[in-house]
Design an enzyme around this catalytic site. Structure first.
Site, PDB file in Angstrom:
ATOM      1  N   ARG A 193      45.246  31.910  49.576  1.00 29.35           N
ATOM      2  CA  ARG A 193      45.959  32.088  48.317  1.00 29.35           C
ATOM      3  C   ARG A 193      46.313  33.568  48.146  1.00 29.35           C
ATOM      4  NH1 ARG A 193      42.422  28.722  43.940  1.00 29.35           N
ATOM      5  NH2 ARG A 193      40.968  30.466  44.147  1.00 29.35           N
ATOM      6  N   ARG A 200      40.115  36.281  35.954  1.00 29.25           N
ATOM      7  CA  ARG A 200      40.187  35.136  35.042  1.00 29.25           C
ATOM      8  C   ARG A 200      39.592  35.497  33.686  1.00 29.25           C
ATOM      9  NH1 ARG A 200      39.540  30.667  38.946  1.00 29.25           N
ATOM     10  NH2 ARG A 200      39.755  31.568  41.023  1.00 29.25           N
ATOM     11  N   ASP A 270      37.542  29.407  33.148  1.00 27.63           N
ATOM     12  CA  ASP A 270      37.423  30.059  34.449  1.00 27.63           C
ATOM     13  C   ASP A 270      38.620  29.742  35.336  1.00 27.63           C
ATOM     14  OD1 ASP A 270      35.885  27.478  34.263  1.00 27.63           O
ATOM     15  OD2 ASP A 270      35.955  27.659  36.442  1.00 27.63           O
TER      16      ASP A 270
END
Length: 518
Positions: A193, A200, A270
């Site tokens: 990714r 977050r 989260d």
């Protein structure tokens, strides 16, 4: 040899765990150093050529054995310093304590050819100190879904993390897909990714919940300096401006979700990006037959907390939890409420803009909100496909509005026939509004084509690619990626990818409902 250049500011500027390795532990730091766990036989299944280009990786490097070794977790490029980040979060409305990167390991922050910063993160590369007893691995099916959706969302114009590569591990992973006592061995995979930041809401919630205000302030100062460098000011004013921008970005992101019919499925705090990026593609889905109460997540099947229609309200609630976490930094709470108000104002403005764009109007009047709400009610009652309905309106003639234009949007032929009068009535109302609007027909259609995709990553399309890949044919993944690179264009020969959900997929696992098992 790679041309990637790394500048790992998070590791350099935030306090880290003195212990290395994946032993499970509670820590009062920002990150822990941990290496990916090697796999048996890493092999490249698919990659994003566009993301590779941004990073300065050429085709020869992507095709090299070394690339698969690095992004399969078996090797490192010079400058990579792997870590996992510590955070907490509210899950399904309840505080869950320390969570952290349980199977995500960041390799480093690369500087792209555009000068931007891109954190490279392997998902499924083995256990970390935050794995909570799990193996830190990921299966092929969930990895394909994350890889494809990351890129599909980018090309839809939705703020999102990206994906560079999908690598098969050659190892089996045991998963109980629906937590019903039937575990199975599945092929393993790792997704790389990519995002400017994976920070977050939970990164701020955890130190605040522990009363560690010094670490909370470090997280805020670091985030502003690295990820919001354009913000000016100091002290509380700087923090207030930052929080307001987080709220605005979150509103823009969720408005895009609602525009294209995307359901995240697990909007825990989260899983909320501080940059307003869509993050963590688990049991997501696209609305087929329009239903604001639909969720693809089996874990949420009863409460439906994260259903399609409540996503804006959930995002606001999540921002409230972030505001609560940041409160110790604000002697006066008014700036936090101002930020939350910015979410509402920004979302409503985006909704009006998107309403005008989806209906092909120069601007959105108050009555146009009623018009689109009436269409949504009709779509729900008549079991009409959201994507096909809005796309079908593009070529509607205001002089002769014909319900046949939307025939392909219906899942139930009996309902199509029975509800034809109501549809005709709505189309006449819409046609009358178009005749009042100053946009010329060509401009109207052009605007609608940019707001209403022809191709979205329907769950059944992803599942077909997964089925082929699990049988040893990964070509469907790259083919589907190519289609999703141009979601607003008519692509000759690819009509099958724009079709409504087939009947066989209505109740099939992976096509209608999914679990968090991955």
């Amino acid at each position: 040899m790679t041309h990637l250049r790394f500048d790992n500011r998070l590791r350099q500027q935030l306090p880290g765990d003195p212990e290395e390795g994946s032993r499970r532990r509670e820590v009062s730091v920002a990150w822990s150093a941990v290496l990916p766990t090697p796999v048996a036989a890493p092999s490249l299944i698919a990659h994003s050529a566009e993301m590779a280009q941004v990073l300065g990786l050429d085709a020869a490097e992507i095709a090299s054995a070394q690339f698969a070794q690095v992004f399969g977790g078996n090797a490192l490029y010079p400058g990579m310093q792997p870590w996992a980040v510590n955070y907490g979060g509210h899950q399904f409305g309840h505080w869950a304590g320390q969570l952290g990167d349980g199977r995500a390991i960041s390799l480093g922050e690369a500087i792209g050819t555009d000068g931007g910063r891109y954190e490279l993160q392997l998902k499924g590369a083995g256990p970390t100190p935050y794995s909570r007893g799990a193996d830190g691995r990921a299966v092929l099916r969930s990895s394909i879904r994350e890889f494809l959706c990351s890129e599909a969302m980018h090309h839809l114009g939705v703020p999102t993390t990206r994906a560079l590569s999908l690598v098969g591990t050659g190892d089996a992973v045991v998963r109980d897909m629906f937590y019903d006592g039937h575990p199975q061995r599945e092929p393993g995979a790792i997704v790389c990714r990519v995002a400017p930041s994976f920070i977050r809401f939970g990164n701020f919630e955890l130190p605040s919940a522990r009363g560690d205000i010094a670490l909370l302030r470090q997280w805020v100062d670091f985030t502003i300096a690295r990820d919001f460098p354009a913000l000016a000011g100091a002290g509380e004013a700087l923090y207030a401006g930052w929080f307001a921008q987080v709220c605005e970005r979150t509103a823009v992101m969720v408005a895009h979700w609602m525009r294209v019919g995307f359901v995240h499925g697990v909007m825990n705090t989260d899983n909320m990006s501080i940059l307003g990026l869509t993050i963590d593609y688990g049991p997501y889905g696209w609305v087929d037959d329009y239903d604001p109460d639909w969720t693809p997540n089996t874990t949420d099947a009863q409460g439906r907390r994260y259903r399609f229609g409540t996503q804006p309200q959930v995002a606001y609630w999540n921002l409230g939890r972030l505001a609560q976490a940041l409160a110790p930094l604000f002697p006066d709470q008014a700036p936090l409420q101002h930020g939350l108000d910015r979410f509402r104002d920004t979302y409503l403005a985006c909704d009006r803009h998107d309403t005008a764009a989806k209906l092909g109007l120069a601007e959105c009047r108050d009555e146009d909100l009623q018009l689109i709400d009436a269409l949504r009610a009709l779509m729900r009652e008549s079991e009409m496909d959201m994507t096909l309905t809005f796309r079908g309106l593009i070529d509607l003639s205001p002089d002769h509005p014909d319900p046949a234009q939307l025939r392909e949007a219906f899942y139930d032929e009996d309902k199509r026939v029975a509800d034809a009068p109501q549809l005709q009535q709505w189309l006449q109302r819409y046609a009358a509004r178009l005749q009042q609007d100053p946009l010329p027909p060509d401009a109207r259609r052009a605007r609608m084509r940019l707001a209403n995709p022809r191709y979205v990553l329907r769950n059944y399309l992803a599942q077909q690619a997964i089925d082929r890949a699990e049988q040893g044919d990964p070509s469907g993944v790259q083919e589907l990626l190519e289609v999703m690179r141009h979601p607003y264009d008519d692509q000759p020969g690819r009509d099958a990818f724009a079709a409504r959900r087939p009947e066989w997929a209505r109740d099939r696992a992976g096509c209608s409902m999914l679990s968090c098992s991955s």
